[in-house]
Structure formats: structure tokens, C-alpha cells
Design a protein around this motif. Structure first.
Motif, PDB file in Angstrom:
ATOM      1  N   PHE A 187      15.478 -71.163 -77.238  1.00 31.93           N
ATOM      2  CA  PHE A 187      16.421 -72.289 -77.203  1.00 31.93           C
ATOM      3  C   PHE A 187      16.376 -73.015 -78.538  1.00 31.93           C
ATOM      4  N   LEU A 188      17.524 -73.261 -79.123  1.00 30.79           N
ATOM      5  CA  LEU A 188      17.606 -74.070 -80.349  1.00 30.79           C
ATOM      6  C   LEU A 188      18.541 -75.252 -80.080  1.00 30.79           C
ATOM      7  N   PRO A 189      18.420 -76.333 -80.846  1.00 25.08           N
ATOM      8  CA  PRO A 189      19.232 -77.521 -80.577  1.00 25.08           C
ATOM      9  C   PRO A 189      20.740 -77.249 -80.588  1.00 25.08           C
ATOM     10  N   LEU A 190      21.434 -77.891 -79.664  1.00 22.60           N
ATOM     11  CA  LEU A 190      22.890 -77.766 -79.540  1.00 22.60           C
ATOM     12  C   LEU A 190      23.582 -78.927 -80.242  1.00 22.60           C
ATOM     13  N   ASP A 191      22.844 -80.039 -80.356  1.00 21.32           N
ATOM     14  CA  ASP A 191      23.353 -81.218 -81.057  1.00 21.32           C
ATOM     15  C   ASP A 191      22.161 -82.007 -81.602  1.00 21.32           C
TER      16      ASP A 191
ATOM     17  N   HIS B 227      23.894 -91.280 -86.429  1.00 17.48           N
ATOM     18  CA  HIS B 227      24.846 -90.948 -85.362  1.00 17.48           C
ATOM     19  C   HIS B 227      24.505 -89.612 -84.708  1.00 17.48           C
ATOM     20  N   ILE B 228      25.234 -89.315 -83.645  1.00 22.57           N
ATOM     21  CA  ILE B 228      24.967 -88.080 -82.894  1.00 22.57           C
ATOM     22  C   ILE B 228      26.061 -87.065 -83.223  1.00 22.57           C
ATOM     23  N   THR B 229      25.661 -85.820 -83.469  1.00 23.80           N
ATOM     24  CA  THR B 229      26.666 -84.787 -83.756  1.00 23.80           C
ATOM     25  C   THR B 229      27.244 -84.253 -82.436  1.00 23.80           C
ATOM     26  N   ASP B 230      28.411 -83.630 -82.522  1.00 25.89           N
ATOM     27  CA  ASP B 230      28.957 -83.064 -81.275  1.00 25.89           C
ATOM     28  C   ASP B 230      28.752 -81.551 -81.215  1.00 25.89           C
TER      29      ASP B 230
ATOM     30  N   ASN C 105      22.737 -83.579 -75.565  1.00 25.08           N
ATOM     31  CA  ASN C 105      23.015 -82.308 -74.873  1.00 25.08           C
ATOM     32  C   ASN C 105      21.809 -81.373 -74.938  1.00 25.08           C
ATOM     33  N   THR C 106      21.129 -81.414 -76.077  1.00 27.94           N
ATOM     34  CA  THR C 106      19.925 -80.586 -76.234  1.00 27.94           C
ATOM     35  C   THR C 106      18.841 -81.074 -75.283  1.00 27.94           C
TER      36      THR C 106
END
Ligand code: AMP
Length: 407
Positions: free
Chosen positions: A263-267, A293-296, A312-313
Motif C-alpha cells: 500500500f502506498l499513499p493515495l493522497d 493543504h491536502i492533495t486530491d 483517504n490514505t
């Protein structure tokens, strides 16, 4: 072959040299700010003292560079240990020499003596045989209970065993070997490993070893960006180890071959890192993070750094953790020292605690996060070894353990 344990020794009226890990944090006034390492030695020390052993303790503290440094004296640890054991603990301002030999000669059953920092002598880290012999001269038996130092072949962890009749593992060391060794060799499945922290280079060997044992790996912290880059995902100005791209690619290929999910980060939480002209107490430029800020998605824009897992991650990782029966966790999920970027690490701590899985947490930062979030009693085992637990998980032989006698 199993190693000799402290319970296998006949210790009554014997002088027992115990290598403990009293490498405790001290504040500017020399006060101990966290005594958990001293507390961790109590089962072994109580066991020995109750049986009438004459206990001589040695440890290192900090990195004094081979010469005495009063800021790294173990004297405060003697007082704290005395309070915890409810019995006097004598202290000597050296760990070898005439004074030590004279003092141990007149010790009585149930007496406890703490020697000064072994690293005040350069010979300690050089594993100098003559120094190890002098250290060994104060005892008839040796017990190693300093798992955190077992990966170093130093005089007090390895050399000393050559000059003492019997060398055995203390209770803390046994516990570490049981949880990191036996338990993870035959884990309840699914077995999930969560790895984070700053560098791929520190943990790539562990990742490779875990691909044989674990069912899935969850990657967080700065380490994740090197893996994302390998997959061609833009990582902006995030910490990426360019010289580890090839090794990371091989690890991902290996995982695919073995059918193990990584598993790798999704955001991400991202920010712009700005070096200011202001200086901290140590004279280093203070770094500020702006435009937080948070990426999408998984990619990170130019000039921005990933500093924590995105929501989401966190949700995806927590969902995976909830299905696990065994969890091993080492390394924070973001720059958790900064409150603004600690959420990922603390949410993962909560997910591990709530999972009901057998959980083993190692590495100073992840253990700190568990304590900070008040979840320590929900974790099956908190390892006391940072580097030592990583090397052990890599499958390396730890010199301090190899040197102990066989049963
Ligand atoms: P380690 O000693 O390898 O477990 O790394 C711990 C350090 O990794 C902590 O000081 C964290 O601040 C740092 N770290 C975790 N995530 C990041 C990140 N995204 N960027 C920079 N440093 C990080």
C-alpha cells in the motif's frame, strides 16, 4: 539453539554483571524526563536481588565520545532505580579499575551497584579485549538485558562474555526475542507490516525480509515518496532518496512476484518548506511550512513537500489494519513532531489499537506516538530497540545475543 536465560543461573551470593539500557533522556539540569528504560529492567533486577545476587549494573548513556562528560553521567539513574526498587543503589564514578574491584569485593547478598557510563572509555565502542576483561573482573556471571544495544559488538555487550564463565539473557531481552522472533515467524494471519520514517535506506532490508513473512506492507512517512517516484508519480520537493530508486523498484518487483500487496499513499498533506532567517537554540535556521493543504491524488505539485498521509490514505490504511490478526509497526507516517502533521501517525496508532490484532510496535518514534495517544495498554508489545529491532527483523545476527551461552 536456545540461549541461556537468567532463570537458568544459580545466582545466590554470586556477583552478577548486568548490562542494562539506562540510556535515558535528561533535561538541562540532568533530571530524567522518561524513566521507562529503567522500569523495563526491573523484572530482571528484582529476580536477581530477591535470590540474593550481588548485582553490578553497567550501561551507556548518550554519545560521550570516549571520555568522561558529566552531562552524560549515570548518577541520576542510580537514584531513580533506588526509588523504583525501594532499596539502596550504590554508584561509582567509573566502570573499571581498583575502586570498582574493591567495592564489589565487599558487596553483600542483595546489594546493587551501578557503574558509571561505559562509553566514558573509548575502549567500550572499540570492543577492546583488555577493557572487556577489566569490566568482567567485577563479576562471576553476566546477564544482558539491553536489547537496544545488542546490535553493537561493544565491550559491555559482546567482549565481556569472553571473560565470564556464564552469560545469559535477561527477561527484557527474552521478551524482545519472543515477540520479534518467535511470534513473527509464526504469525496469526493476515499479518500486516506498517513501515514509515525518514529513509528507505534504513528500512529496505527490513522491507525485503518482511516480504517473506507479512501478507501486506503499508508504507508511510518520507519513505513513501521514493516508492511513488519509482512508479512515475510526481513527488514535488518531498524527501526522495535518488540513490535508492533502483533498490526500491526491486523491492516492488519482489512484492509483485510474491503476490504481496504494498500500500502506498493515495493522497497527502503537503506544504511549502521555507527556510527562515530565524535561528533555533542550536543555531540552525528555523524551517516553516507554508501553504499547508491536502492533495486530491497521489501526485505532489512542484515545490511542495509531502508531510503526512492524506485522509483517504488514512482511511484505506485503517481499513486494512482492521482486518489484520498480526500487526508490526515501525516508523511515523509523517513529520509527527509537528502537531499539524501528526494526524496520520496518531490515526494509524488508533487503528492498530482498535484492531484487536497481536500488535508489535518498534522504533522510538512510533512507540512515542503510541504513548502520546494513551494507547500503550492496547498494544501487545512495545519494543525497546530501534536499530536493534530493525537489524533483528532483517534476519541479522545480533552480536550481543550471539555472544550469550547456549542452553
Ligand atoms: P526514522 O528514524 O527513520 O523512523 O524516521 C523518523 C523521522 O521521519 C521523524 O523525525 C519524522 O519527522 C520523519 N518523517 C516522517 N515523515 C516524513 C516526511 N513526510 N517528510 C520528512 N520527514 C518525515
Amino acid at each position: 539453539m536456545a540461549k541461556l536465560n537468567v532463570q537458568d543461573l544459580d545466582v545466590a551470593s554470586r556477583r552478577v554483571l548486568v548490562r542494562v539500557d539506562f540510556n535515558v533522556p535528561l533535561d538541562a539540569e540532568g533530571k530524567i524526563t522518561d524513566d521507562s528504560r529503567i522500569r523495563a529492567s526491573l523484572p530482571t533486577l528484582d529476580w536477581l536481588l530477591e535470590r540474593g545476587a550481588r548485582v553490578v549494573l553497567c550501561s551507556h548513556l548518550g554519545r560521550p565520545k570516549g571520555r568522561p562528560d558529566s552531562a552524560m553521567s549515570l548518577r541520576p539513574a542510580a537514584q531513580r532505580l533506588s526509588d523504583l526498587l525501594s532499596r539502596p543503589v550504590a554508584f561509582l564514578d567509573d566502570c573499571v579499575g581498583e575502586k570498582v574491584e574493591q567495592t564489589v569485593k565487599i558487596m553483600k547478598d542483595g546489594d546493587c551497584l551501578l557503574l558509571e557510563n561505559v562509553r566514558f572509555h573509548a575502549e567500550e565502542e572499540k570492543n577492546d579485549p583488555a577493557f572487556a576483561k577489566r569490566l568482567a573482573a567485577c563479576a562471576e556471571l553476566y546477564v544482558n538485558d539491553a536489547f537496544g544495544s545488542a546490535h553493537r559488538a561493544h565491550a559491555s555487550t559482546e567482549g565481556v562474555t569472553r571473560f565470564i564463565a556464564k552469560s545469559a539473557a535477561g527477561f527484557l531481552l527474552q521478551k524482545e526475542l519472543r515477540f520479534l522472533g518467535d511470534e513473527l515467524a509464526n504469525p496469526a494471519r493476515p499479518f500486516l507490516a506498517i513501515l514509515g520514517g525518514a529513509k528507505v535506506s534504513d528500512k529496505i532490508a527490513v522491507i525485503e525480509a518482511l516480504l517473506d513473512k507479512a501478507d501486506a506492507l503499508l508504507i508511510g512517512g518520507a519513505m513513501a515518496y521514493t516508492f511513488l517516484r519509482v512508479q512515475g508519480i510526481p513527488t514535488g520537493a518531498s524527501l526522495v532518496e535518488e540513490d535508492r530508486l533502483e533498490t526500491s523498484r526491486r523491492a516492488l518487483d519482489l512484492a509483485a512476484q510474491k503476490n504481496k500487496r504494498v500500500f502506498l499513499p493515495l493522497d497527502h498533506v503537503v506544504a511549502r518548506r521555507v527556510e527562515t532567517d530565524k535561528l533555533d537554540k542550536k543555531g540552525r535556521k528555523i524551517v516553516e511550512f507554508q501553504e499547508v493543504h491536502i492533495t486530491d491524488c497521489a501526485s505532489i505539485g512542484e515545490g511542495l513537500c509531502g508531510v503526512d498521509l492524506g485522509p483517504n490514505t488514512v482511511a484505506a490504511y485503517a481499513k486494512a489494519v482492521a482486518t489484520a490478526k498480526t500487526v508490526l509497526w515501525n516508523g511515523p507516517m509523517g513529520i509527527f513532531e509537528d502537531k499539524a502533521f501528526a494526524k496520520g501517525t496518531f490515526e494509524i496508532a488508533r487503528a492498530v489499537a482498535a484492531s484487536g490484532a497481536r500488535s508489535i510496535v518498534g522504533g522510538g518514534d512510533s512507540v512515542k506516538a503510541i504513548h502520546k495517544s494513551g494507547l500503550a495498554d492496547k498494544i501487545t508489545f512495545l519494543s525497546t530497540g530501534g536499530g536493534a529491532s530493525l537489524e533483528f527483523l532483517e534476519g541479522k545476527t545480533l552480536p550481543g545475543i550471539a555472544a550469550l551461552a547456549e542452553k
